[in-house]
Motif scaffolding. Sequence first.
Motif, PDB file in Angstrom:
ATOM      1  N   VAL A 178       1.733  -0.840   9.636  1.00  0.00           N
ATOM      2  CA  VAL A 178       2.044   0.375   8.894  1.00  0.00           C
ATOM      3  C   VAL A 178       3.305   0.147   8.079  1.00  0.00           C
ATOM      4  N   ALA A 179       3.312   0.648   6.833  1.00  0.00           N
ATOM      5  CA  ALA A 179       4.464   0.609   5.926  1.00  0.00           C
ATOM      6  C   ALA A 179       4.876  -0.807   5.536  1.00  0.00           C
ATOM      7  N   VAL A 180       3.962  -1.764   5.653  1.00  0.00           N
ATOM      8  CA  VAL A 180       4.233  -3.152   5.277  1.00  0.00           C
ATOM      9  C   VAL A 180       3.073  -3.622   4.408  1.00  0.00           C
ATOM     10  N   ASP A 181       3.358  -4.454   3.401  1.00  0.00           N
ATOM     11  CA  ASP A 181       2.291  -5.037   2.591  1.00  0.00           C
ATOM     12  C   ASP A 181       1.481  -6.006   3.450  1.00  0.00           C
ATOM     13  N   ASN A 182       0.185  -5.842   3.460  1.00  0.00           N
ATOM     14  CA  ASN A 182      -0.732  -6.681   4.227  1.00  0.00           C
ATOM     15  C   ASN A 182      -1.746  -7.277   3.253  1.00  0.00           C
ATOM     16  N   PRO A 183      -1.522  -8.490   2.739  1.00  0.00           N
ATOM     17  CA  PRO A 183      -2.440  -9.073   1.753  1.00  0.00           C
ATOM     18  C   PRO A 183      -3.751  -9.518   2.389  1.00  0.00           C
ATOM     19  N   ILE A 184      -4.851  -9.245   1.668  1.00  0.00           N
ATOM     20  CA  ILE A 184      -6.173  -9.701   2.100  1.00  0.00           C
ATOM     21  C   ILE A 184      -6.894 -10.332   0.913  1.00  0.00           C
ATOM     22  N   SER A 185      -7.918 -11.132   1.235  1.00  0.00           N
ATOM     23  CA  SER A 185      -8.800 -11.705   0.224  1.00  0.00           C
ATOM     24  C   SER A 185     -10.209 -11.210   0.512  1.00  0.00           C
ATOM     25  N   VAL A 186     -10.938 -10.868  -0.553  1.00  0.00           N
ATOM     26  CA  VAL A 186     -12.308 -10.358  -0.427  1.00  0.00           C
ATOM     27  C   VAL A 186     -13.191 -11.138  -1.380  1.00  0.00           C
ATOM     28  N   SER A 187     -14.322 -11.630  -0.866  1.00  0.00           N
ATOM     29  CA  SER A 187     -15.292 -12.281  -1.743  1.00  0.00           C
ATOM     30  C   SER A 187     -16.703 -11.962  -1.253  1.00  0.00           C
ATOM     31  N   VAL A 188     -17.616 -11.854  -2.201  1.00  0.00           N
ATOM     32  CA  VAL A 188     -19.014 -11.570  -1.897  1.00  0.00           C
ATOM     33  C   VAL A 188     -19.842 -12.599  -2.653  1.00  0.00           C
ATOM     34  N   MET A 242     -20.431 -12.149   2.473  1.00  0.00           N
ATOM     35  CA  MET A 242     -19.253 -11.347   2.257  1.00  0.00           C
ATOM     36  C   MET A 242     -18.171 -11.865   3.190  1.00  0.00           C
ATOM     37  N   LEU A 243     -16.952 -11.930   2.665  1.00  0.00           N
ATOM     38  CA  LEU A 243     -15.821 -12.400   3.453  1.00  0.00           C
ATOM     39  C   LEU A 243     -14.605 -11.539   3.171  1.00  0.00           C
ATOM     40  N   VAL A 244     -14.011 -11.010   4.223  1.00  0.00           N
ATOM     41  CA  VAL A 244     -12.725 -10.313   4.130  1.00  0.00           C
ATOM     42  C   VAL A 244     -11.791 -11.057   5.067  1.00  0.00           C
ATOM     43  N   SER A 245     -10.671 -11.506   4.542  1.00  0.00           N
ATOM     44  CA  SER A 245      -9.763 -12.286   5.356  1.00  0.00           C
ATOM     45  C   SER A 245      -8.327 -11.832   5.159  1.00  0.00           C
ATOM     46  N   ALA A 246      -7.626 -11.650   6.275  1.00  0.00           N
ATOM     47  CA  ALA A 246      -6.198 -11.321   6.234  1.00  0.00           C
ATOM     48  C   ALA A 246      -5.455 -12.596   5.841  1.00  0.00           C
ATOM     49  N   ASP A 247      -4.633 -12.526   4.796  1.00  0.00           N
ATOM     50  CA  ASP A 247      -3.961 -13.718   4.286  1.00  0.00           C
ATOM     51  C   ASP A 247      -2.752 -14.137   5.120  1.00  0.00           C
ATOM     52  N   GLY A 290      -9.902 -11.776  -6.210  1.00  0.00           N
ATOM     53  CA  GLY A 290     -10.342 -11.127  -4.987  1.00  0.00           C
ATOM     54  C   GLY A 290      -9.202 -10.790  -4.046  1.00  0.00           C
ATOM     55  N   LYS A 291      -7.992 -10.658  -4.576  1.00  0.00           N
ATOM     56  CA  LYS A 291      -6.812 -10.363  -3.753  1.00  0.00           C
ATOM     57  C   LYS A 291      -6.490  -8.869  -3.785  1.00  0.00           C
ATOM     58  N   TYR A 292      -6.160  -8.323  -2.607  1.00  0.00           N
ATOM     59  CA  TYR A 292      -5.814  -6.915  -2.456  1.00  0.00           C
ATOM     60  C   TYR A 292      -4.613  -6.795  -1.531  1.00  0.00           C
ATOM     61  N   ASN A 293      -3.941  -5.674  -1.613  1.00  0.00           N
ATOM     62  CA  ASN A 293      -2.866  -5.360  -0.690  1.00  0.00           C
ATOM     63  C   ASN A 293      -3.259  -4.093   0.063  1.00  0.00           C
ATOM     64  N   VAL A 294      -3.105  -4.117   1.380  1.00  0.00           N
ATOM     65  CA  VAL A 294      -3.456  -2.986   2.240  1.00  0.00           C
ATOM     66  C   VAL A 294      -2.185  -2.459   2.887  1.00  0.00           C
ATOM     67  N   VAL A 295      -1.957  -1.151   2.801  1.00  0.00           N
ATOM     68  CA  VAL A 295      -0.835  -0.504   3.490  1.00  0.00           C
ATOM     69  C   VAL A 295      -1.414   0.672   4.281  1.00  0.00           C
TER      70      VAL A 295
END
Length: 71
Positions: free
Chosen positions: A13-23, A1-6, A46-51
């Motif tokens: 806070v209040a900013v788009d924070n892109p991450i990639s997730v793969s298993v 499993m890999l979670v990585s901040a792009d 496997g791309k997500y946005n975290v706020v």
Amino acid sequence: MLVSADKMNVFYVAVDNPISVSVAGVPSGQVKVTSTNAVLTKKQGGKYNVVPKEVGNAVITISGGNMKPTK
């Protein structure tokens, strides 16, 4: 499993924070990503946005396939 901040090493806070997730061994369509204290939006593959909702810890949980939920 890999979670990585792009882009950054922390979530802002209040900013788009892109991450990639793969298993390994689990197709991206079967991977489930949830969070406490943050809003997650799935993009493509496997791309997500975290706020984050507020300053503090945001816990991201990954599950899917036959894998137990992992934080």
